[in-house]
Write an enzyme that holds these catalytic residues in place. Sequence first.
Site, mmCIF file in Angstrom:
data_model
loop_
_atom_site.group_PDB
_atom_site.id
_atom_site.type_symbol
_atom_site.label_atom_id
_atom_site.label_comp_id
_atom_site.label_asym_id
_atom_site.label_seq_id
_atom_site.Cartn_x
_atom_site.Cartn_y
_atom_site.Cartn_z
ATOM 1 N N HIS A 62 13.189 -15.624 3.324
ATOM 2 C CA HIS A 62 14.599 -15.248 3.310
ATOM 3 C C HIS A 62 14.943 -14.304 2.164
ATOM 4 O O HIS A 62 14.333 -14.352 1.104
ATOM 5 C CB HIS A 62 15.468 -16.502 3.181
ATOM 6 C CG HIS A 62 15.135 -17.553 4.195
ATOM 7 N ND1 HIS A 62 14.987 -18.876 3.863
ATOM 8 C CD2 HIS A 62 14.898 -17.477 5.524
ATOM 9 C CE1 HIS A 62 14.689 -19.574 4.957
ATOM 10 N NE2 HIS A 62 14.626 -18.741 5.974
ATOM 11 N N LYS A 72 16.524 -14.824 -7.756
ATOM 12 C CA LYS A 72 16.310 -16.266 -7.669
ATOM 13 C C LYS A 72 15.378 -16.720 -8.782
ATOM 14 O O LYS A 72 14.478 -15.989 -9.190
ATOM 15 C CB LYS A 72 15.646 -16.653 -6.343
ATOM 16 C CG LYS A 72 16.503 -16.510 -5.121
ATOM 17 C CD LYS A 72 15.732 -16.980 -3.892
ATOM 18 C CE LYS A 72 16.494 -16.766 -2.618
ATOM 19 N NZ LYS A 72 15.703 -17.183 -1.449
ATOM 20 N N TYR A 132 16.689 -24.145 -7.038
ATOM 21 C CA TYR A 132 16.848 -22.693 -7.039
ATOM 22 C C TYR A 132 18.117 -22.323 -7.811
ATOM 23 O O TYR A 132 19.171 -22.909 -7.564
ATOM 24 C CB TYR A 132 17.088 -22.145 -5.632
ATOM 25 C CG TYR A 132 16.186 -22.587 -4.537
ATOM 26 C CD1 TYR A 132 15.307 -21.684 -3.951
ATOM 27 C CD2 TYR A 132 16.238 -23.876 -4.019
ATOM 28 C CE1 TYR A 132 14.498 -22.062 -2.895
ATOM 29 C CE2 TYR A 132 15.425 -24.258 -2.973
ATOM 30 C CZ TYR A 132 14.565 -23.349 -2.417
ATOM 31 O OH TYR A 132 13.772 -23.726 -1.365
ATOM 32 N N ASP A 168 13.423 -19.983 11.549
ATOM 33 C CA ASP A 168 12.355 -19.301 10.809
ATOM 34 C C ASP A 168 11.237 -18.826 11.735
ATOM 35 O O ASP A 168 10.613 -17.793 11.488
ATOM 36 C CB ASP A 168 11.783 -20.208 9.720
ATOM 37 C CG ASP A 168 12.716 -20.344 8.515
ATOM 38 O OD1 ASP A 168 13.706 -19.585 8.419
ATOM 39 O OD2 ASP A 168 12.445 -21.208 7.665
#
Length: 183
Positions: A62, A72, A132, A168
Site C-alpha cells: 500500500h 511511515k 506504524y 490485496d
Amino acid sequence: MTFTETPLAGAYLIQLSPRSDHRGWFARTYDKAAFAQIGHTADWVQMNHSMTHQPGAVRGMHFQRSPKAEIKLVRCVAGRVFDVIIDLRVSSPTLGHWFGTELSAENQQMLYIPKGFAHGFQTLTTDCQLIYCHSETYSPDHEGAVRYNDPHIGISWPLPITDLSERDANHALLTDRFVGIPV
C-alpha cells in the site's frame, strides 16, 4: 538509535539502543533531532497498530498518492515479520526495486519509509503486531497499491502465502508503461 540507509535511497533501518538494568529495558523510538539528521522534519499525525494471526499472511503493498503521500515508521512489537518496501518514485534510480528485512520484537529494529514507497509485510510467526507512525492521515481518495506478486517487482516472500485479503489479492499489476508516482 542507529540509522542505516537501505539500498533504496531515503529508506532507513533504525536500530534501537535500549538501556537495560535488572528491571528490564527502556529505549527511545523517536527523537526529533536524530530524525532531522536523515532529513525527516514532518510531524507524525496518525499511529496505527495491526495484529495478524497466521504465519504466512501478507498485507500490502500500500501507498498514498500526493498530496497525501506519507512517510511511515514501522516497528514490530510482537512476533516476526518480513517487511517489504517498493520504490515507486518517478525518476528514481531504484524505481521498481524492492527491499525486504525482518522486523521483530527481538531485533528491535524499525523501518523508515519515505514518500513514494509501497509497503507491506508477511508474518513469519503467529500473532504479529506492528505499530506504524504516519506523516499523513489515511485518505481513501489517494490510496494506491501494487499487487504482492507483481512480476515486474518480483518480491521473494520467505513463506508460502497462507492468507491474503480479497482486496490485496486483486490490486492492479504494473505495466511496462509505469513511470512512477510523483512525491
